[in-house]
Write an enzyme that holds these catalytic residues in place. Structure first.
Site, PDB file in Angstrom:
ATOM      1  N   THR A  65      45.540  46.070  42.605  1.00 25.50           N
ATOM      2  CA  THR A  65      46.266  45.744  41.382  1.00 25.50           C
ATOM      3  C   THR A  65      46.858  46.964  40.692  1.00 25.50           C
ATOM      4  O   THR A  65      48.030  46.978  40.317  1.00 25.50           O
ATOM      5  CB  THR A  65      45.333  45.003  40.405  1.00 25.50           C
ATOM      6  OG1 THR A  65      44.860  43.813  41.044  1.00 25.50           O
ATOM      7  CG2 THR A  65      46.049  44.633  39.123  1.00 25.50           C
ATOM      8  N   LYS A  86      45.713  41.785  32.192  1.00 29.54           N
ATOM      9  CA  LYS A  86      44.838  42.903  32.557  1.00 29.54           C
ATOM     10  C   LYS A  86      45.358  44.180  31.918  1.00 29.54           C
ATOM     11  O   LYS A  86      46.574  44.408  31.878  1.00 29.54           O
ATOM     12  CB  LYS A  86      44.807  43.093  34.082  1.00 29.54           C
ATOM     13  CG  LYS A  86      44.218  41.928  34.862  1.00 29.54           C
ATOM     14  CD  LYS A  86      44.251  42.230  36.360  1.00 29.54           C
ATOM     15  CE  LYS A  86      43.698  41.073  37.179  1.00 29.54           C
ATOM     16  NZ  LYS A  86      43.750  41.359  38.635  1.00 29.54           N
ATOM     17  N   ASP A  87      44.438  45.038  31.476  1.00 29.91           N
ATOM     18  CA  ASP A  87      44.869  46.299  30.880  1.00 29.91           C
ATOM     19  C   ASP A  87      45.662  47.141  31.878  1.00 29.91           C
ATOM     20  O   ASP A  87      46.678  47.750  31.537  1.00 29.91           O
ATOM     21  CB  ASP A  87      43.689  47.073  30.296  1.00 29.91           C
ATOM     22  CG  ASP A  87      42.563  47.370  31.289  1.00 29.91           C
ATOM     23  OD1 ASP A  87      42.756  47.238  32.511  1.00 29.91           O
ATOM     24  OD2 ASP A  87      41.467  47.742  30.827  1.00 29.91           O
ATOM     25  N   ASP A 133      52.253  42.669  42.265  1.00 34.68           N
ATOM     26  CA  ASP A 133      51.588  43.950  42.525  1.00 34.68           C
ATOM     27  C   ASP A 133      51.023  44.029  43.931  1.00 34.68           C
ATOM     28  O   ASP A 133      50.763  45.120  44.444  1.00 34.68           O
ATOM     29  CB  ASP A 133      50.477  44.186  41.505  1.00 34.68           C
ATOM     30  CG  ASP A 133      49.484  43.030  41.458  1.00 34.68           C
ATOM     31  OD1 ASP A 133      49.813  41.905  41.890  1.00 34.68           O
ATOM     32  OD2 ASP A 133      48.369  43.252  40.967  1.00 34.68           O
TER      33      ASP A 133
END
Length: 556
Positions: free
Chosen positions: A88, A170-171, A344
């Site tokens: 990711t 997601k960060d 991604d």
């Protein structure tokens, strides 16, 4: 009662989160133009986590909403996250930097850094390991490991009036695509959208979080199965006690983990994105603005249920509708916008279902490949003790313990390489020296060797002493327990290939089936808005989105 998620963006969530205002009528449709006369006022860049080219191809014919709209623009069905470490964080680092992970510095989701001053030597790609009391799992988010600028950084440097907003599930998605020069950045935290340490949650985000909490605090019955999903609607036994494919996203009130592994998770990100679009008046100024959306539900669903069952089919159906609702809002606001959508990384289905469907060699990784087991085998061989090698899993970067003497390190490296090469589930192993000496990647990504793919992921400061690549269809999860049955990360096409879609109103449709790279997205979008980029230091190339003899790319 069963339910579908149709109209989630136009229902409770947006009523709670988006200020109501009169919306201008959509701009009239004009005749198609080969090349836009002026740049769009808004770029919308969307990453759908674990959206493989295989999933794109399997569901494309059934779409009628937002994804269907994007397939009428410029379609590159054979995009590549061209590197070997298809995870990711590396994947997101390529999308808006124009650089492969070997140059972004983001070699994996996690890597080993034996120099950090804490017991946990694993480093998370979006953390600050110098924060007191932190670990790779309890961390303070940071962009410090990203070595290169993003599209938003270039835009803000060229014209500070451009606004850049990044929102993701997601960060690491929000951070790696967003870069450093942002107006706002938000990602899903423990129980709501949050941002960097010290950033106050705004009233708007508070309202969105309240709407999401209302949703999570309700029991959710199973979703209805549309006709196109019925053929794959059957459970698969993973272990004697675990099966997947029967729940259809039913969940109990308060189950945040199940919420994340459902279509509702992406709908929440889109709701916040739509709220910020209105709040920040994106696309209304003289400068082009950038809205980045990281949609993570497909990844959680792929890990939890696999990529070929009813849950993924439901997710694709829901994502198509939710993106359609989002684009309808942009149309109603009269914004001149352009969309780029990609992923991604890809992903493969769980091996148990693959074996049912003609992939007889699909298997789970053997526990003997995990770092602790390899260290034990090497200890028996060398007479040394302790963790002789370090790693974050049964493949990828492997590090020799630096507490050993140089002679011991050399011995361990030699024996570790021999061990991996002899293992029946290992395809090949590259040493740090081999990768450092390898030429930089070039040529069509579909024709690259394994060495070239691994080179694209190699950073001399962060990569391992060895890089271990597993054989095709080996799932690097030994125990397929509930909630984590399938994954990605390999150099094989099911993990590397992703769709790349570009759309703007009146764009002439084109489809190019040859291989391109996600690093090409930055220079392609830069050309669309007339943004000058550095002459060197970018791996990607501009893709010509003009279907005529003219070109949308600057002259070389």
């Amino acid at each position: 009662m069963k339910r579908m998620l149709a109209g989630f963006l136009t229902g409770t969530m947006l009523a709670l989160s988006v200020p109501t205002s009169a919306q201008p009528a959509p701009a009239p449709v004009s005749a198609p133009a080969a090349t836009p006369a002026k740049p769009p006022r808004l770029l919308v860049v969307i990453s759908v986590d674990q959206f493989s080219a295989d999933v794109f191809a399997a569901h494309r014919a059934s779409w009628t909403g937002g994804l269907a709209r994007l397939t009428q623009g410029a379609v590159f069905p054979k995009g590549y996250q061209s590197h070997a470490a298809t995870e990711t964080c590396p994947g997101h680092s390529t999308i808006l930097t124009g650089n492969r992970p070997g140059h972004t510095g983001i070699v994996a989701n996690d890597w080993i850094d034996q120099s950090v001053a804490r017991a946990d030597k694993t480093v998370y790609c979006s953390e600050d390991p110098a924060q007191p009391g932190s670990s790779s799992r309890d961390y303070v988010a940071s962009v410090q490991f990203l070595r290169v600028p993003t599209l938003g950084d270039y835009m803000k440097t060229a014209n500070p009036a451009s606004k850049v907003v990044s929102v993701a599930g997601k960060d690491r998605a929000a951070i790696m695509m967003g870069g450093r020069k942002l107006d706002q950045i938000w990602w899903w935290g423990a129980d709501g959208f949050t941002s960097y340490k010290g950033t106050a949650v705004t009233p708007l985000v508070q309202r969105v979080n309240a709407g999401v909490k209302m949703l999570i605090d309700q029991d959710r019955p199973a979703m209805d199965i549309p006709d196109q999903c019925r053929a794959v609607d059957r459970p698969v036994q993973v272990t004697p006690t675990v099966s997947v494919g029967a729940g259809h996203f039913a969940r109990k009130a308060g189950d945040i983990r199940a919420f994340r592994a459902s279509p509702e998770y992406d709908a929440a990100v889109l709701a916040l994105g739509a709220s910020l679009l209105e709040d920040q008046k994106l696309g209304r100024g003289d400068a082009t603005d950038l809205l980045i959306l990281g949609l993570s539900a497909t990844d959680y669903i792929g890990h939890s249920f696999g990529t070929r069952g009813a849950e993924m089919c439901l997710q694709m159906d829901s994502l198509d509708r939710e993106l359609g609702a989002f684009f309808d809002r942009l149309d109603a606001a009269g914004i001149d916008y352009m969309v780029a959508l990609t992923a991604d990384h890809g992903g493969q289905d769980l091996p148990e279902r693959q074996r049912e469907q003609a992939a007889s060699d699909a298997a789970r990784v053997q526990p003997s490949l995990y770092p602790k087991a390899v260290s034990a085998a090497l200890a028996a061989k060398t007479g040394l003790t302790g963790d002789l090698i370090l790693g974050t899993g049964p493949f990828g970067d492997v590090y020799v313990n630096r507490s050993l003497t140089p002679a011991q390190q050399a011995q361990v490296l030699k024996e570790a390489r021999a061990f991996y090469l002899a293992h029946p589930q290992v395809e090949t192993v590259f040493t740090r020296a081999e990768l450092a000496a390898a030429p930089e990647p070039s040529g069509p990504p579909e024709s690259w060797s394994l060495l070239t793919m691994a080179k694209a992921s190699f950073d001399p400061q962060r990569s391992g002493d060895l890089v271990v690549l597993l054989k095709p269809r080996v799932t690097p999860i030994a125990d397929g327990g509930a909630g984590y049955v399938a994954t990605h990360g390999s150099p094989w096409d099911y993990d590397r290939r992703v769709p790349m879609l570009f759309w703007r109103k009146d764009m002439v449709h084109m489809e190019q089936p040859l291989g391109v790279e996600t690093v090409d997205i930055l220079p392609t979008l830069a050309a669309q808005i007339g943004l000058a980029l550095p002459a060197t230091g970018i791996d990607g190339k501009c893709l010509d989105l003009d279907a005529t003899a003219a070109s949308s790319c600057p002259a070389r």
